[in-house]
Scaffold this active site. Structure first.
Site, short mmCIF file in Angstrom:
data_model
loop_
_atom_site.label_atom_id
_atom_site.label_comp_id
_atom_site.label_asym_id
_atom_site.label_seq_id
_atom_site.Cartn_x
_atom_site.Cartn_y
_atom_site.Cartn_z
N SER A 43 7.30 -0.56 5.14
CA SER A 43 7.23 -1.09 6.49
C SER A 43 8.43 -0.63 7.31
O SER A 43 8.66 0.57 7.44
CB SER A 43 7.12 -2.61 6.41
OG SER A 43 6.64 -3.16 7.61
N ASP A 127 -4.63 -2.70 5.15
CA ASP A 127 -3.38 -2.89 5.89
C ASP A 127 -3.67 -2.76 7.38
O ASP A 127 -3.91 -1.66 7.89
CB ASP A 127 -2.36 -1.84 5.45
CG ASP A 127 -1.01 -2.00 6.14
OD1 ASP A 127 -0.91 -2.81 7.08
OD2 ASP A 127 -0.06 -1.31 5.73
N HIS A 160 -0.86 -4.98 3.48
CA HIS A 160 0.48 -4.49 3.83
C HIS A 160 1.48 -5.04 2.82
O HIS A 160 2.13 -6.06 3.04
CB HIS A 160 0.83 -4.95 5.25
CG HIS A 160 2.08 -4.33 5.79
ND1 HIS A 160 2.20 -2.99 6.07
CD2 HIS A 160 3.29 -4.89 6.12
CE1 HIS A 160 3.40 -2.75 6.55
NE2 HIS A 160 4.09 -3.88 6.58
#
Length: 342
Positions: A43, A127, A160
């Site tokens: 991320s 995600d 995610h």
């Protein structure tokens, strides 16, 4: 890597044997194989891995990205346009490339180094925070900069998260984008990315020694308000005894710093399980919450309530260059760790 207006705190107990903070030490000088310094992250940590890989391409010989966006996307465009599974167009990539070419050999190391890096890319098909489309754009960007082969792992029914193949207390389900964003997806992400960089690995140790986790002062390297006072490094016993070792920098994402989720990113991601048996030092720099609002190049006035890394320019428009506050601090940590190399 998203920057919501309110912090989302992780829930659940820490791993069964949480680290107990001891004395904070100075980051040690070790015998590092400087041809085997690599970085990866999830991320906002994935964006930082990309930024470090471009800015200091002469140093980082491998870059691993778990769900992030192309280099300089948030420099030119609002971050929402760069994620949320939005399509990043060829025209957008061309705009980024013009800046990359302009900076090459000056504000960042020569991009000819990027073409020689080992690059690992991973995304989950569920995600919606980053998504497949931005990762496809990142893949295209690396190909455009001369990396000869860039595979993108697209993991089905995966949200995610940082993927692992073992259960750990406090982690979230693989198909859910929830704190701490670490999940048993029956896929060893740490093994996959380290194998990409270093080749076949020796079997892992599922019980990394607690004494090998060292909490060190980050204030020796930076006064940046978006970085914690301390970071962590895992030093295998052989590396502490001056055996020549590889060095990997593992970058956490938003809401994944030690202050928020304790030792889960250090322990539950699995990086340190591969460290002892493969002589890999693992550096875990730490970001922190900074509620101050900052003017950014493409995102207006933005704060950082979730302890993300600076991927939009909180601390200056040079955030993705060698002179960027956070990038230069992490590079200084790498330099310190490598300073007893021979």
């Amino acid at each position: 890597m998203k920057l919501p207006k309110t912090a989302r705190l992780a829930a659940g107990a820490l791993c069964c044997a949480p680290l107990v903070a001891g004395a904070v030490v100075s980051l040690p000088a070790l015998n590092v194989d400087t041809a085997n310094i690599t970085v990866s992250g999830l991320s906002s940590g994935g964006v930082m891995a990309v930024n470090l890989g471009y800015a200091y391409s002469a140093t980082f010989r491998g870059v691993g990205v778990f769900a992030a966006t192309p280099y300089l996307c948030q420099y030119h465009y609002p971050y929402q346009n760069c994620q949320n599974n939005n399509t990043i167009t060829p025209a957008m990539l061309q705009t980024m490339q013009a800046t990359i070419d302009n900076w090459s050999g000056g504000a960042i190391d020569a991009t000819s180094n990027v073409a020689t890096q080992q690059v690992y890319l991973f995304t989950g098909t569920k995600d919606a925070t980053v998504g497949v489309n931005p990762m496809l754009a990142l893949q295209a960007q690396y190909l455009d900069n001369g990396v000869p082969q860039v595979s993108l792992v697209q993991s089905a029914n995966t949200a995610h998260v940082f993927p692992t193949d073992f259960n750990a207390v406090g982690n979230n389900p693989c198909a859910a984008s929830l704190p701490p964003y670490i999940a048993n997806c029956k896929y060893d992400g740490a093994k996959a990315v380290l194998t990409k960089f270093y080749g076949p690995l020796n079997p892992r140790s599922n019980a990394p020694a607690a004494a090998n986790y060292l909490e060190f002062s980050q204030r020796e390297f930076t006064a940046n308000p978006g970085m914690s006072d301390t970071g962590w490094v895992y030093v295998p016993a052989a590396c502490a005894a001056r055996t020549k070792c590889k060095l990997h920098v593992a970058m956490h994402g938003c809401t994944q710093n030690y202050a928020t989720i304790g030792d889960r990113y250090l322990k539950n991601t699995g990086y340190t399980r591969w460290a002892d048996t493969n002589q890999i030092i693992v550096l875990f720099p730490q970001a922190r919450v900074d509620p101050t609002l900052y003017q950014t190049p493409a995102n207006g006035l933005v704060g950082n309530p979730n302890g993300c890394w600076d991927t939009v320019g909180f601390y200056g428009a040079n955030y993705a260059q060698k002179s960027g506050a956070q990038l230069s601090a992490i590079k200084a940590m790498v330099t310190r760790l490598s300073s007893a190399s021979f």
